[in-house]
Design a protein around this motif. Structure first.
Motif, PDB file in Angstrom:
ATOM      1  N   LEU A 178     -18.676  -2.074  28.307  1.00 25.15           N
ATOM      2  CA  LEU A 178     -19.018  -2.669  29.601  1.00 25.15           C
ATOM      3  C   LEU A 178     -20.516  -2.601  29.888  1.00 25.15           C
ATOM      4  O   LEU A 178     -20.960  -2.915  30.996  1.00 25.15           O
ATOM      5  CB  LEU A 178     -18.242  -1.960  30.720  1.00 25.15           C
ATOM      6  N   PHE A 179     -21.293  -2.168  28.893  1.00 23.76           N
ATOM      7  CA  PHE A 179     -22.751  -2.001  29.020  1.00 23.76           C
ATOM      8  C   PHE A 179     -23.113  -1.054  30.158  1.00 23.76           C
ATOM      9  O   PHE A 179     -24.113  -1.236  30.847  1.00 23.76           O
ATOM     10  CB  PHE A 179     -23.453  -3.353  29.204  1.00 23.76           C
ATOM     11  N   ALA A 180     -22.289  -0.031  30.356  1.00 19.98           N
ATOM     12  CA  ALA A 180     -22.525   0.971  31.396  1.00 19.98           C
ATOM     13  C   ALA A 180     -22.838   2.335  30.794  1.00 19.98           C
ATOM     14  O   ALA A 180     -22.924   3.322  31.512  1.00 19.98           O
ATOM     15  CB  ALA A 180     -21.302   1.069  32.311  1.00 19.98           C
ATOM     16  N   SER A 181     -23.011   2.400  29.500  1.00 19.10           N
ATOM     17  CA  SER A 181     -23.252   3.665  28.817  1.00 19.10           C
ATOM     18  C   SER A 181     -24.679   4.155  29.079  1.00 19.10           C
ATOM     19  O   SER A 181     -25.625   3.365  29.056  1.00 19.10           O
ATOM     20  CB  SER A 181     -23.040   3.493  27.311  1.00 19.10           C
ATOM     21  N   PRO A 182     -24.834   5.462  29.298  1.00 20.34           N
ATOM     22  CA  PRO A 182     -26.184   5.998  29.512  1.00 20.34           C
ATOM     23  C   PRO A 182     -26.990   6.121  28.211  1.00 20.34           C
ATOM     24  O   PRO A 182     -28.192   6.358  28.262  1.00 20.34           O
ATOM     25  CB  PRO A 182     -25.926   7.382  30.126  1.00 20.34           C
ATOM     26  N   THR A 183     -26.370   5.950  27.063  1.00 22.83           N
ATOM     27  CA  THR A 183     -27.088   6.095  25.794  1.00 22.83           C
ATOM     28  C   THR A 183     -27.879   4.810  25.489  1.00 22.83           C
ATOM     29  O   THR A 183     -27.372   3.710  25.678  1.00 22.83           O
ATOM     30  CB  THR A 183     -26.120   6.384  24.631  1.00 22.83           C
ATOM     31  N   PRO A 199     -12.448   7.726  24.360  1.00 21.05           N
ATOM     32  CA  PRO A 199     -12.189   6.422  24.984  1.00 21.05           C
ATOM     33  C   PRO A 199     -13.083   6.102  26.176  1.00 21.05           C
ATOM     34  O   PRO A 199     -13.549   4.972  26.290  1.00 21.05           O
ATOM     35  CB  PRO A 199     -10.715   6.518  25.407  1.00 21.05           C
ATOM     36  N   PRO A 200     -13.371   7.061  27.074  1.00 20.35           N
ATOM     37  CA  PRO A 200     -14.238   6.713  28.214  1.00 20.35           C
ATOM     38  C   PRO A 200     -15.634   6.253  27.777  1.00 20.35           C
ATOM     39  O   PRO A 200     -16.191   5.319  28.369  1.00 20.35           O
ATOM     40  CB  PRO A 200     -14.325   8.008  29.024  1.00 20.35           C
ATOM     41  N   ASP A 201     -16.185   6.906  26.736  1.00 20.52           N
ATOM     42  CA  ASP A 201     -17.505   6.494  26.252  1.00 20.52           C
ATOM     43  C   ASP A 201     -17.463   5.087  25.662  1.00 20.52           C
ATOM     44  O   ASP A 201     -18.409   4.310  25.811  1.00 20.52           O
ATOM     45  CB  ASP A 201     -18.031   7.473  25.195  1.00 20.52           C
ATOM     46  N   MET A 202     -16.367   4.761  24.987  1.00 23.29           N
ATOM     47  CA  MET A 202     -16.235   3.421  24.412  1.00 23.29           C
ATOM     48  C   MET A 202     -16.110   2.359  25.498  1.00 23.29           C
ATOM     49  O   MET A 202     -16.699   1.281  25.391  1.00 23.29           O
ATOM     50  CB  MET A 202     -15.024   3.344  23.474  1.00 23.29           C
ATOM     51  N   ILE A 203     -15.361   2.660  26.542  1.00 18.76           N
ATOM     52  CA  ILE A 203     -15.238   1.707  27.651  1.00 18.76           C
ATOM     53  C   ILE A 203     -16.601   1.483  28.289  1.00 18.76           C
ATOM     54  O   ILE A 203     -16.998   0.347  28.550  1.00 18.76           O
ATOM     55  CB  ILE A 203     -14.200   2.198  28.684  1.00 18.76           C
TER      56      ILE A 203
END
Length: 170
Positions: free
Chosen positions: A46-51, A38-42
């Motif tokens: 929110l366009f805050a993912s490092p990937t 869930p944290p990775d999906m959030i």
């Protein structure tokens, strides 16, 4: 949709069912990712993912949902508006999905992933190119997206000139 070997009606039906299946597949994909992390999906939403692949997938996902919503409102939009919006979002969906898939590492081997993405791009280009052709609606002829892309006309052409239409070959 352009589907060789099928009548226009059957092609549209297949296109509708395929679009619905795509929406379900995206929902299952996102739900599976939510269950596993869930944290990775959030972060991704929110366009805050490092990937680097996440933003492309999220944009394509929202474009797919927008097309599905607009499909329900198609009759209210009018055919010309619907067609332009649908084709524009299709470009966003295809581009975002291909970039997303190419940047994700692990689930598929690189060559097969590139070949599959190339096929998706080729199909999209074919459909978008054929969308510039005129479509007959009842007794009315409507040209979508590229009204200036008229075929040359003359007395011996497959499409003779209409009254008042200049023969562009002269």
């Amino acid at each position: 949709g352009y589907l060789p070997g099928l009548s226009a009606y059957r092609g549209r039906r297949v296109h509708h069912w395929t679009g619905g299946a795509l929406v379900v597949a995206v929902v299952v994909h996102v739900a599976g990712l939510w269950i596993t992390s869930p944290p990775d999906m959030i972060d991704a939403l929110l366009f805050a993912s490092p990937t680097p692949f996440s933003p492309f997938g999220v944009i394509a996902m929202w474009a797919i949902f927008a097309v599905a919503l607009l499909a329900l409102l198609r009759r209210r939009l009018g055919l010309r508006t619907w067609r332009i919006v649908h084709m524009s979002l299709a470009v966003v969906i295809v581009a975002g999905s291909v970039v997303h898939a190419m940047l994700v590492e692990g689930p598929m081997e690189t060559v097969s992933k590139a070949a599959l993405c190339a096929l998706v791009l080729a199909a999209a280009v074919k459909v978008i190119d054929s969308a510039g052709e005129a479509v007959d609606v009842g007794i009315q002829r409507i040209e979508f997206l590229r009204p200036s892309r008229r075929r040359n006309c003359d007395a011996f052409a497959a499409r003779p000139c209409r009254p008042g239409e200049p023969d562009v070959r002269k």
